[in-house]
Design a protein around this motif. Structure first.
Motif, mmCIF file in Angstrom:
data_model
loop_
_atom_site.group_PDB
_atom_site.id
_atom_site.type_symbol
_atom_site.label_atom_id
_atom_site.label_comp_id
_atom_site.label_asym_id
_atom_site.label_seq_id
_atom_site.Cartn_x
_atom_site.Cartn_y
_atom_site.Cartn_z
ATOM 1 N N SER A 288 -8.091 47.515 30.153
ATOM 2 C CA SER A 288 -9.356 48.231 30.006
ATOM 3 C C SER A 288 -10.111 48.200 31.331
ATOM 4 N N VAL A 289 -11.142 49.016 31.425
ATOM 5 C CA VAL A 289 -11.923 49.092 32.661
ATOM 6 C C VAL A 289 -12.536 47.739 32.991
ATOM 7 N N ILE A 290 -12.891 46.984 31.967
ATOM 8 C CA ILE A 290 -13.496 45.664 32.204
ATOM 9 C C ILE A 290 -12.540 44.771 32.989
ATOM 10 N N VAL A 291 -11.264 44.808 32.603
ATOM 11 C CA VAL A 291 -10.268 43.982 33.287
ATOM 12 C C VAL A 291 -9.902 44.583 34.640
ATOM 13 N N LEU A 292 -9.867 45.915 34.736
ATOM 14 C CA LEU A 292 -9.505 46.562 35.997
ATOM 15 C C LEU A 292 -10.464 46.184 37.116
ATOM 16 N N HIS A 293 -11.731 45.968 36.778
ATOM 17 C CA HIS A 293 -12.710 45.626 37.813
ATOM 18 C C HIS A 293 -12.476 44.235 38.387
ATOM 19 N N GLU A 294 -11.606 43.447 37.759
ATOM 20 C CA GLU A 294 -11.274 42.145 38.326
ATOM 21 C C GLU A 294 -10.315 42.280 39.507
ATOM 22 N N GLU A 295 -9.576 43.375 39.549
ATOM 23 C CA GLU A 295 -8.688 43.676 40.678
ATOM 24 C C GLU A 295 -8.968 45.099 41.146
ATOM 25 N N PRO A 296 -10.146 45.354 41.705
ATOM 26 C CA PRO A 296 -10.587 46.729 41.962
ATOM 27 C C PRO A 296 -9.748 47.473 42.989
ATOM 28 N N ILE A 297 -9.188 46.790 43.961
ATOM 29 C CA ILE A 297 -8.454 47.480 45.018
ATOM 30 C C ILE A 297 -7.191 48.118 44.445
ATOM 31 N N GLU A 298 -6.340 47.296 43.829
ATOM 32 C CA GLU A 298 -5.110 47.844 43.266
ATOM 33 C C GLU A 298 -5.403 48.727 42.052
ATOM 34 N N SER A 299 -6.465 48.424 41.314
ATOM 35 C CA SER A 299 -6.816 49.244 40.151
ATOM 36 C C SER A 299 -7.144 50.672 40.568
ATOM 37 N N THR A 300 -7.823 50.826 41.689
ATOM 38 C CA THR A 300 -8.140 52.167 42.174
ATOM 39 C C THR A 300 -6.870 52.927 42.539
ATOM 40 N N GLU A 301 -5.922 52.227 43.167
ATOM 41 C CA GLU A 301 -4.634 52.860 43.480
ATOM 42 C C GLU A 301 -3.909 53.277 42.206
ATOM 43 N N VAL A 302 -3.956 52.421 41.178
ATOM 44 C CA VAL A 302 -3.305 52.730 39.903
ATOM 45 C C VAL A 302 -3.940 53.965 39.264
ATOM 46 N N LEU A 303 -5.257 54.043 39.274
ATOM 47 C CA LEU A 303 -5.946 55.194 38.680
ATOM 48 C C LEU A 303 -5.614 56.487 39.431
ATOM 49 N N CYS A 304 -5.461 56.398 40.747
ATOM 50 C CA CYS A 304 -5.047 57.577 41.519
ATOM 51 C C CYS A 304 -3.653 58.033 41.089
ATOM 52 N N CYS A 305 -2.750 57.077 40.876
ATOM 53 C CA CYS A 305 -1.389 57.423 40.428
ATOM 54 C C CYS A 305 -1.424 58.117 39.074
ATOM 55 N N VAL A 306 -2.211 57.582 38.157
ATOM 56 C CA VAL A 306 -2.310 58.179 36.817
ATOM 57 C C VAL A 306 -2.856 59.598 36.919
ATOM 58 N N ALA A 307 -3.917 59.794 37.709
ATOM 59 C CA ALA A 307 -4.529 61.115 37.837
ATOM 60 C C ALA A 307 -3.549 62.122 38.439
ATOM 61 N N LEU A 308 -2.829 61.723 39.472
ATOM 62 C CA LEU A 308 -1.915 62.647 40.145
ATOM 63 C C LEU A 308 -0.744 63.019 39.242
ATOM 64 N N TYR A 309 -0.234 62.062 38.482
ATOM 65 C CA TYR A 309 0.877 62.360 37.559
ATOM 66 C C TYR A 309 0.407 63.308 36.452
ATOM 67 N N LEU A 310 -0.780 63.066 35.896
ATOM 68 C CA LEU A 310 -1.307 63.956 34.856
ATOM 69 C C LEU A 310 -1.561 65.356 35.400
ATOM 70 N N GLN A 311 -2.006 65.452 36.654
ATOM 71 C CA GLN A 311 -2.205 66.769 37.264
ATOM 72 C C GLN A 311 -0.880 67.508 37.359
ATOM 73 N N ALA A 312 0.200 66.783 37.641
ATOM 74 C CA ALA A 312 1.520 67.405 37.723
ATOM 75 C C ALA A 312 1.972 67.930 36.367
ATOM 76 N N LEU A 313 1.447 67.357 35.282
ATOM 77 C CA LEU A 313 1.811 67.798 33.933
ATOM 78 C C LEU A 313 0.853 68.857 33.397
ATOM 79 N N ASP A 314 -0.058 69.344 34.230
ATOM 80 C CA ASP A 314 -1.052 70.342 33.845
ATOM 81 C C ASP A 314 -2.049 69.785 32.839
ATOM 82 N N CYS A 315 -2.234 68.474 32.856
ATOM 83 C CA CYS A 315 -3.295 67.847 32.059
ATOM 84 C C CYS A 315 -4.509 67.707 32.971
ATOM 85 N N ARG A 316 -5.118 68.842 33.316
ATOM 86 C CA ARG A 316 -6.136 68.872 34.354
ATOM 87 C C ARG A 316 -7.397 68.093 33.961
ATOM 88 N N SER A 317 -7.799 68.216 32.713
ATOM 89 C CA SER A 317 -9.001 67.523 32.247
ATOM 90 C C SER A 317 -8.834 66.017 32.322
#
Length: 694
Positions: A288-317
């Motif tokens: 959850s976001v609460i836990v992600l903020h404990e490791e914010p640097i790598e968590s931000t990289e992980v969220l970028c990966c999720v966003a880019l993969y979803l964009q590739a699947l046309d899940c734009r929202s």
């Protein structure tokens, strides 16, 4: 105003209050044509009518005033109204009887002026004004059609064309909507970590997939810190039998594997995307976001990966939401500031800079693809670019990528501003956007050349991507004019070309959109020849989709904008992406075929005939056809409307051949931008009023 067609008739000497206030042509009839179309009250105020008197008459009035003043009779000076002061004849002085008579305060007239200035009655960009546009899918879900979104633009054009031809709304059953192309096979619920995990590849296979991701994404985006990531990878595989872990790194590892599978696996089973098993497992294990903020640097990289993969699947929202989370997490850590190296250390600061600019670029581009307002002001950002000691070119590429992303945001916030005027303000905003784009033209060509000489070097993927983004900026800035003139074409097919020919400036702007669309196709064709065409990430697909829509609309407005060979090339690129397993490309191509068929139903002087997609010789890009036939020398950049800045639209910039040594220079783009002056204001206003473009 010079033009290829008939001249615009002179303004009537007797103009109504509204037309006089907006400084647009009035028919002089009661009611006038403009007010009649808007269903507004048309009022003619004789007090504002211009008159011509002799100098002797004015001298006599001065003498009478002086005589009255000598006799002690008081004369109260009455200030001129702003409207009269702006519109009065130069032959009248401020103290003339006409000036005094027109300056008396009229409460009823003021109320009328206030009513006429109602924002709802102001001419506006049809893509970003009026009631917000929505479209419903067959499943009942409603989608907002964003103002600058290419997806939304195509839907609007399809709807407009279908309604004009069939007099009914466009059926949406055959259209694809956000997130409906692929099926992840997941209900979205997070399960316990004891659930079955996908098989982890061998170390050699994992290294291969990671290197593919580095090659495909590494120069554009920062998705993981190589030193830390590879250290954890070696530790993971050092175990006799690698097994599932609960740490954030393992989630990160699964996402990178999902990307790797997406890049190398070209055949899909049904509608399940490549790498889906790894991606779904990563989301199930994502804290959850609460836990992600404990490791914010790598968590931000992980969220970028999720966003880019979803964009590739046309899940734009969904992608837009995840990159928004990454943006806020990065800002909470101060990544947008000049983080102190002496306190945080060189390695951490450099990593945060890479993360921040990746988040920034993805946020700008995904927000534009959604057609939504940008949420972050650039004035609040003062962090520096990351440093790459072994590659100065990479730092320059990130800088150019950032500048292009900022231009996209500027266009979204100005040209597509809510209730932005389609006349003076719209054209001036377009001029400002083109001036910003032009400031990068020569630097982009010099720093990131596109070498087409096969015996020298191949095509650089990063250079190609930056040039594609650059030309998309031009199309984005000029595309509303295509929509306007398509409406004019439908409403007055016999007068559309004549109306268009009365303004060389607007014709030149549309021609720029056509030329940039051809350049996009040419760049993508060169990537296709080199085997560098991207079939998993959506950005090459977005480029070909944007350019093809423009080239389909062009001949519907004016047959001289018909470029069938470029459409053939575009569809050949679509075929390549489809054969690589991209299901989204299949649906996008079907939408384009539908638009092509609908526009072909509309009466044309010379109907378009497209053959099946064809292949092109490998040396099609080597022919050097200079642009001098289309653009004037840079010394002519200051000339505005006394000549055609662009060539006759019947002659394409390259007429089927690609040339990169003579692309649009800064001077050439500025020549078009500088031609946008106040002289076009009345013309644009008249065109929009006469054809009900609100």
């Amino acid at each position: 105003m010079a033009g290829n067609g008939s001249r615009v008739t002179k303004r009537s000497l007797n103009a109504c209050t509204r037309c006089r206030r907006q400084k647009i042509k009035c028919s002089g009839t009661q009611p006038c044509d403009g007010c009649n179309k808007r269903k507004l009250t048309c009022i003619f105020d004789d007090r504002d009518q211009k008159i011509l008197v002799t100098r002797g008459y004015i001298d006599e009035l001065h003498q009478k005033i002086a005589s009255l003043q000598q006799t002690g009779e008081r004369i109260d000076p009455v200030p001129l109204s702003p409207d009269y002061a702006e519109d009065r004849s130069p032959d009248l002085k401020d103290d003339s009887p006409q000036a005094s008579r027109s300056s008396h305060h009229d409460p009823e007239g003021s109320q009328i002026h206030q009513e006429l200035e109602d924002p709802a009655s102001v001419l506006t960009n049809p893509l970003s004004t009026g009631p917000p546009a929505f479209m419903s899918a067959d499943n009942g879900r409603t989608f907002y059609l964003g103002t600058s979104s290419s997806w939304s633009f195509t839907r609007r054009v399809l709807s407009l064309t279908h309604e004009h031809i069939y007099q009914e709304a466009l059926p949406t059953g055959a259209l694809i909507f956000d997130g409906a192309t692929y099926d992840l096979g997941w209900d979205g619920l997070r399960k316990s970590h004891s659930s079955e995990s996908p098989a982890v590849p061998t170390y050699d296979h994992a290294m291969y997939l990671i290197n593919v991701v580095k090659f495909r994404c590494g120069q554009l985006y920062h998705l993981f810190d190589e030193n830390e990531f590879m250290t954890n990878l070696h530790e993971f595989y050092s175990e006799p039998k690698p097994h599932t872990t609960t740490g954030l790194w393992y989630v990160h590892f699964l996402l990178i594997l999902a990307f790797g599978k997406g890049f190398v696996k070209h055949k899909v089973q049904g509608n399940r995307p490549p790498g889906a098993d790894y991606f779904v497992k990563a989301l199930e294990m994502l804290p959850s976001v609460i836990v992600l903020h404990e490791e914010p640097i790598e968590s931000t990289e992980v969220l970028c990966c999720v966003a880019l993969y979803l964009q590739a699947l046309d899940c734009r929202s969904s992608a837009h939401n995840y990159i928004g989370q990454a943006m806020r997490m990065a800002m909470a850590e101060g990544m947008h500031t000049q983080m102190p190296i002496e306190y945080l250390g060189e390695n951490m600061v450099q990593r945060c800079r890479k993360i921040w600019w990746t988040v920034y670029i993805l946020d700008r581009e995904m927000t534009s693809l959604m057609g939504l307002p940008q949420t972050l002001n650039d004035e609040q950002i003062n962090t520096l670019l990351p440093e790459f000691p072994d590659s100065i070119q990479r730092t320059s590429a990130i800088g150019m990528h950032i500048r292009l992303s900022r231009i996209i945001a500027e266009i979204n916030g100005s040209v597509y501003a809510i209730d932005g005027r389609i006349n003076r303000n719209f054209l001036l905003r377009t001029k400002s956007a083109l001036a910003t784009i032009a400031s990068l033209a020569d630097e982009l060509r010099r720093a990131f050349p596109l070498h087409m000489e096969r015996d020298i070097s191949g095509v650089s993927r990063i250079s190609a991507y930056l040039h594609l983004l650059y030309h998309q900026c031009i199309v984005l800035a000029t595309r509303p004019l295509l929509f306007c003139f398509l409406k004019i074409r439908f409403e007055s097919p016999e007068n559309c070309v004549e109306v268009l020919n009365t303004s060389r400036t607007v014709r030149n702007l549309i021609q720029m959109s056509m030329d940039s669309s051809q350049q996009i196709i040419c760049i993508l064709h060169s990537l296709q020849t080199e085997g560098l065409l991207e079939s998993f990430l959506s950005f090459d697909l977005e480029s070909i989709f944007v350019s093809t829509v423009v080239l389909l609309i062009g001949p519907a407005i004016d047959m001289r904008w018909s470029y069938p060979i470029w459409l053939e090339k575009a569809y050949a690129i679509f075929e390549e992406i489809i054969e690589s397993g991209n299901l989204i490309a299949k649906f996008r191509r079907s939408e384009l075929h539908l638009l092509d068929e609908l526009l072909s139903c509309f009466p044309q002087e010379h109907p378009r005939c497209l053959s099946t997609p064809v292949s092109f010789p490998n040396n099609v890009l080597t022919s050097q056809v200079p642009l001098t036939n289309s653009f004037p020398p840079s010394s002519q950049a200051g000339q505005a409307l006394d000549h055609d800045i662009l060539s006759d639209p019947g002659v394409g910039v390259m007429d089927g051949d690609c040339s990169f040594t003579n692309r649009l220079t800064a001077a050439q783009i500025m020549a078009v931008a500088d031609s946008i002056e106040s002289i076009d204001t009345e013309w644009m206003s008249n065109a929009m009023i006469e054809h009900s473009i609100w």
